[in-house]
Design a protein around this motif. Structure first.
Motif, PDB file in Angstrom:
ATOM      1  N   CYS A 190     -25.702 -34.388  33.843  1.00 51.70           N
ATOM      2  CA  CYS A 190     -26.299 -35.692  34.769  1.00 51.70           C
ATOM      3  C   CYS A 190     -25.407 -36.619  34.711  1.00 51.70           C
ATOM      4  N   LEU A 191     -24.899 -37.047  33.642  1.00 51.68           N
ATOM      5  CA  LEU A 191     -23.757 -38.024  33.523  1.00 51.68           C
ATOM      6  C   LEU A 191     -22.515 -37.994  34.371  1.00 51.68           C
ATOM      7  N   ILE A 192     -22.039 -36.665  34.181  1.00 51.10           N
ATOM      8  CA  ILE A 192     -21.017 -36.313  34.806  1.00 51.10           C
ATOM      9  C   ILE A 192     -21.271 -36.796  36.355  1.00 51.10           C
ATOM     10  N   GLU A 193     -22.382 -35.942  36.752  1.00 50.42           N
ATOM     11  CA  GLU A 193     -22.794 -36.107  38.257  1.00 50.42           C
ATOM     12  C   GLU A 193     -23.024 -37.678  38.788  1.00 50.42           C
ATOM     13  N   ASN A 194     -23.350 -38.312  37.950  1.00 46.61           N
ATOM     14  CA  ASN A 194     -23.628 -39.680  38.218  1.00 46.61           C
ATOM     15  C   ASN A 194     -22.533 -40.672  37.614  1.00 46.61           C
ATOM     16  N   LYS A 195     -21.155 -40.479  37.276  1.00 47.27           N
ATOM     17  CA  LYS A 195     -20.256 -41.003  36.904  1.00 47.27           C
ATOM     18  C   LYS A 195     -19.849 -42.413  37.396  1.00 47.27           C
ATOM     19  N   ASP A 196     -20.166 -42.563  38.683  1.00 47.93           N
ATOM     20  CA  ASP A 196     -19.811 -43.622  39.539  1.00 47.93           C
ATOM     21  C   ASP A 196     -20.613 -44.754  39.196  1.00 47.93           C
ATOM     22  N   LYS A 197     -22.171 -44.285  38.645  1.00 48.49           N
ATOM     23  CA  LYS A 197     -23.236 -45.240  38.214  1.00 48.49           C
ATOM     24  C   LYS A 197     -23.263 -45.692  36.950  1.00 48.49           C
ATOM     25  N   ILE A 198     -22.484 -45.206  35.923  1.00 44.64           N
ATOM     26  CA  ILE A 198     -22.652 -45.310  34.735  1.00 44.64           C
ATOM     27  C   ILE A 198     -22.046 -46.839  34.433  1.00 44.64           C
ATOM     28  N   SER A 199     -22.679 -47.603  33.427  1.00 43.79           N
ATOM     29  CA  SER A 199     -22.458 -48.716  33.049  1.00 43.79           C
ATOM     30  C   SER A 199     -20.928 -48.948  32.328  1.00 43.79           C
ATOM     31  N   PRO A 200     -20.319 -50.039  32.572  1.00 40.37           N
ATOM     32  CA  PRO A 200     -19.142 -50.207  31.886  1.00 40.37           C
ATOM     33  C   PRO A 200     -19.096 -50.027  30.374  1.00 40.37           C
ATOM     34  N   ALA A 201     -20.204 -50.453  29.879  1.00 41.11           N
ATOM     35  CA  ALA A 201     -20.387 -50.267  28.215  1.00 41.11           C
ATOM     36  C   ALA A 201     -20.268 -48.763  27.938  1.00 41.11           C
ATOM     37  N   CYS A 202     -20.987 -47.967  28.742  1.00 37.13           N
ATOM     38  CA  CYS A 202     -21.181 -46.718  28.526  1.00 37.13           C
ATOM     39  C   CYS A 202     -19.904 -46.045  28.779  1.00 37.13           C
ATOM     40  N   LYS A 203     -19.132 -46.299  29.674  1.00 35.10           N
ATOM     41  CA  LYS A 203     -17.926 -45.820  30.064  1.00 35.10           C
ATOM     42  C   LYS A 203     -16.899 -46.007  28.927  1.00 35.10           C
ATOM     43  N   ALA A 204     -16.861 -47.161  28.447  1.00 38.11           N
ATOM     44  CA  ALA A 204     -16.009 -47.798  27.396  1.00 38.11           C
ATOM     45  C   ALA A 204     -16.289 -46.961  26.142  1.00 38.11           C
ATOM     46  N   LYS A 205     -17.533 -46.575  25.729  1.00 39.56           N
ATOM     47  CA  LYS A 205     -17.894 -45.734  24.586  1.00 39.56           C
ATOM     48  C   LYS A 205     -17.522 -44.507  24.822  1.00 39.56           C
ATOM     49  N   ILE A 206     -17.671 -44.080  25.957  1.00 36.30           N
ATOM     50  CA  ILE A 206     -17.250 -42.569  26.339  1.00 36.30           C
ATOM     51  C   ILE A 206     -15.698 -42.227  26.077  1.00 36.30           C
ATOM     52  N   GLU A 207     -14.986 -43.260  26.531  1.00 34.95           N
ATOM     53  CA  GLU A 207     -13.355 -43.235  26.380  1.00 34.95           C
ATOM     54  C   GLU A 207     -13.129 -43.456  24.931  1.00 34.95           C
ATOM     55  N   GLU A 208     -13.955 -44.344  24.193  1.00 37.41           N
ATOM     56  CA  GLU A 208     -13.615 -44.521  22.832  1.00 37.41           C
ATOM     57  C   GLU A 208     -13.785 -43.206  21.943  1.00 37.41           C
ATOM     58  N   LYS A 209     -14.867 -42.575  22.190  1.00 40.51           N
ATOM     59  CA  LYS A 209     -15.154 -41.455  21.381  1.00 40.51           C
ATOM     60  C   LYS A 209     -14.067 -40.279  21.881  1.00 40.51           C
ATOM     61  N   ALA A 210     -13.748 -40.287  23.134  1.00 42.80           N
ATOM     62  CA  ALA A 210     -12.696 -39.227  23.556  1.00 42.80           C
ATOM     63  C   ALA A 210     -11.385 -39.532  22.882  1.00 42.80           C
ATOM     64  N   ALA A 211     -11.169 -41.057  22.801  1.00 43.80           N
ATOM     65  CA  ALA A 211      -9.806 -40.932  21.934  1.00 43.80           C
ATOM     66  C   ALA A 211     -10.014 -40.863  20.504  1.00 43.80           C
ATOM     67  N   GLU A 212     -10.788 -41.247  19.841  1.00 45.74           N
ATOM     68  CA  GLU A 212     -11.222 -40.666  18.474  1.00 45.74           C
ATOM     69  C   GLU A 212     -10.936 -39.340  18.371  1.00 45.74           C
ATOM     70  N   LYS A 213     -11.574 -38.450  19.045  1.00 43.16           N
ATOM     71  CA  LYS A 213     -11.462 -36.975  19.062  1.00 43.16           C
ATOM     72  C   LYS A 213      -9.958 -36.636  19.244  1.00 43.16           C
ATOM     73  N   LYS A 214      -9.507 -37.257  20.378  1.00 41.83           N
ATOM     74  CA  LYS A 214      -7.937 -36.712  20.316  1.00 41.83           C
ATOM     75  C   LYS A 214      -7.054 -37.252  19.400  1.00 41.83           C
ATOM     76  N   ALA A 215      -7.315 -38.278  18.573  1.00 44.36           N
ATOM     77  CA  ALA A 215      -6.671 -38.699  17.301  1.00 44.36           C
ATOM     78  C   ALA A 215      -6.796 -37.520  16.289  1.00 44.36           C
ATOM     79  N   GLN A 216      -8.199 -37.137  16.100  1.00 41.65           N
ATOM     80  CA  GLN A 216      -8.388 -36.084  15.092  1.00 41.65           C
ATOM     81  C   GLN A 216      -7.652 -35.039  15.436  1.00 41.65           C
ATOM     82  N   GLN A 217      -7.208 -34.523  16.521  1.00 40.10           N
ATOM     83  CA  GLN A 217      -6.664 -33.145  16.663  1.00 40.10           C
ATOM     84  C   GLN A 217      -5.335 -33.085  16.291  1.00 40.10           C
TER      85      GLN A 217
END
Length: 72
Positions: A45-72
């Motif tokens: 649902c969030l992927i489908e609505n990615k253009d409507k997601i709030s900036p705070a949510c987008k920032a959190k998603i990017e932060e978590k993705a960066a954390e996950k990438k750093a752990q690999q």
């Protein structure tokens, strides 16, 4: 927007991105994905609505993705 989609996929939309007290996507999930159950439905649902997601949510998603990438 491509970064958000990649981040969502990389995350597997881990529930840790939305831990209690740290829920920038809560309103987005309630507003955009009402009635969706389970991590996979909400992720889709969030992927489908990615253009409507709030900036705070987008920032959190990017932060978590960066954390996950750093752990690999």
């Amino acid at each position: 927007m491509k970064k958000i989609l990649i981040a969502l996929c990389a995350l597997g939309f881990a529930s840790t991105a939305f831990a209690a007290g740290d829920r920038p996507c809560k309103e987005d999930m309630q507003k955009l994905c009402a009635g969706k159950k389970g991590r996979e439905e909400i992720k889709a649902c969030l992927i489908e609505n990615k253009d409507k997601i709030s900036p705070a949510c987008k920032a959190k998603i990017e932060e978590k993705a960066a954390e996950k990438k750093a752990q690999q």
